[in-house]
Design a protein around this motif. Structure first.
Motif, short mmCIF file in Angstrom:
data_model
loop_
_atom_site.label_atom_id
_atom_site.label_comp_id
_atom_site.label_asym_id
_atom_site.label_seq_id
_atom_site.Cartn_x
_atom_site.Cartn_y
_atom_site.Cartn_z
N MET A 1 2.86 8.33 -7.37
CA MET A 1 2.07 7.56 -6.42
C MET A 1 1.00 6.70 -7.10
O MET A 1 0.52 5.75 -6.53
CB MET A 1 1.41 8.49 -5.41
CG MET A 1 2.40 9.42 -4.72
SD MET A 1 3.77 8.56 -3.96
CE MET A 1 2.95 7.92 -2.55
N ASP A 2 0.64 7.03 -8.33
CA ASP A 2 -0.40 6.28 -9.02
C ASP A 2 0.16 5.24 -10.00
O ASP A 2 -0.59 4.60 -10.71
CB ASP A 2 -1.34 7.24 -9.76
CG ASP A 2 -0.62 8.09 -10.79
OD1 ASP A 2 0.63 8.20 -10.73
OD2 ASP A 2 -1.31 8.66 -11.66
N GLU B 1 0.84 -1.20 0.00
CA GLU B 1 0.00 0.00 0.00
C GLU B 1 0.87 1.24 0.00
O GLU B 1 2.01 1.20 0.46
CB GLU B 1 -0.88 0.04 1.25
CG GLU B 1 -1.79 -1.15 1.41
CD GLU B 1 -2.50 -1.15 2.74
OE1 GLU B 1 -3.74 -1.07 2.73
OE2 GLU B 1 -1.82 -1.21 3.79
N ARG C 1 7.59 0.13 6.66
CA ARG C 1 7.13 1.40 6.11
C ARG C 1 8.35 2.19 5.66
O ARG C 1 9.29 2.35 6.44
CB ARG C 1 6.34 2.16 7.15
CG ARG C 1 5.13 1.37 7.63
CD ARG C 1 4.37 2.10 8.67
NE ARG C 1 3.71 3.20 7.97
CZ ARG C 1 3.18 4.24 8.58
NH1 ARG C 1 3.23 4.34 9.87
NH2 ARG C 1 2.59 5.19 7.88
N ARG D 1 9.56 5.80 3.58
CA ARG D 1 9.19 7.09 3.00
C ARG D 1 9.69 7.15 1.57
O ARG D 1 10.83 6.83 1.30
CB ARG D 1 9.77 8.24 3.81
CG ARG D 1 9.28 9.57 3.30
CD ARG D 1 9.26 10.68 4.32
NE ARG D 1 8.84 10.37 5.65
CZ ARG D 1 7.56 10.35 6.08
NH1 ARG D 1 6.60 10.58 5.24
NH2 ARG D 1 7.28 10.10 7.32
N GLU E 1 0.52 5.17 1.40
CA GLU E 1 -0.28 6.10 2.18
C GLU E 1 -0.16 7.51 1.59
O GLU E 1 0.76 7.79 0.83
CB GLU E 1 0.17 6.09 3.63
CG GLU E 1 -0.05 4.76 4.31
CD GLU E 1 0.46 4.74 5.74
OE1 GLU E 1 1.08 5.74 6.18
OE2 GLU E 1 0.24 3.73 6.41
N ASP E 2 -1.07 8.38 2.00
CA ASP E 2 -1.12 9.75 1.48
C ASP E 2 0.19 10.51 1.60
O ASP E 2 0.53 11.30 0.74
CB ASP E 2 -2.20 10.55 2.21
CG ASP E 2 -3.60 10.07 1.87
OD1 ASP E 2 -3.76 9.46 0.79
OD2 ASP E 2 -4.51 10.29 2.68
N HIS E 3 0.90 10.27 2.64
CA HIS E 3 2.09 11.06 2.90
C HIS E 3 3.35 10.41 2.35
O HIS E 3 4.40 10.40 2.98
CB HIS E 3 2.23 11.33 4.40
CG HIS E 3 1.05 12.04 4.95
ND1 HIS E 3 0.76 13.35 4.65
CD2 HIS E 3 0.05 11.62 5.75
CE1 HIS E 3 -0.35 13.71 5.26
NE2 HIS E 3 -0.81 12.67 5.94
N ARG E 4 3.23 9.80 1.15
CA ARG E 4 4.36 9.22 0.43
C ARG E 4 5.06 8.14 1.24
O ARG E 4 6.28 8.10 1.32
CB ARG E 4 5.35 10.29 0.03
CG ARG E 4 4.75 11.36 -0.88
CD ARG E 4 5.79 12.32 -1.32
NE ARG E 4 5.99 12.68 -2.68
CZ ARG E 4 5.44 12.24 -3.79
NH1 ARG E 4 4.57 11.30 -3.73
NH2 ARG E 4 5.72 12.69 -4.97
#
Length: 136
Positions: free
Chosen positions: A103-104, A57, A94, A96, A59-62
């Motif tokens: 991201m897409d 996955e 996780r 960064r 997440e929004d914050h890269r």
């Protein structure tokens, strides 16, 4: 969760590791990262796991999150184990992502116990330079 400074490609990033608090958690999930002209590539050792036991996955914050669960093998109650080193349980890593990660555009594949996650890179725009006339 621990914050561990990590150095990738000469850039400083933060590697965020989270592991299950269960004693059976396997924490030796090694991840390598490389950068090519077109993408950021992550390779994770996930032996004995099937692709349906893994989750990738963003997440929004890269933040790229790789998690999974290795189940215990069914055992016969009449067996006596003398030595156990193969771990089971949950893990989560996780990482960064750099600013230029698209991201897409994320692909994941698995072969021979190695998960490969490829994230395309955006072309970074170089700042425009304008010449100024010198008067006088």
């Amino acid at each position: 969760m621990s914050l561990i400074p990590s150095f990738f490609g000469g850039r400083r990033s933060i590697l965020l590791d989270s592991f299950s608090l269960d004693n059976s958690a396997f924490v030796n999930t090694s991840i390598d990262r490389k950068e090519t002209q077109e993408a950021h590539v992550f390779k994770a050792d996930v032996p004995r796991l099937k692709k349906d036991e893994l989750k990738v996955e963003v997440e929004d914050h890269r933040v790229l999150q790789i998690s999974g669960k290795r189940n215990l093998e069914k055992e016969d109650k009449n067996d006596t184990w003398h030595h156990v080193e193969r771990s089971s349980g949950k893990f989560m890593r996780r990482l960064r992502l750099p600013e230029n990660a698209k991201m897409d555009q994320i692909e994941a594949s698995m072969e021979n116990g190695v998960l490969t996650v490829t994230i395309s890179k955006e072309e970074m725009k170089k700042p425009e330079t304008k010449a100024a006339e010198i008067s006088g």
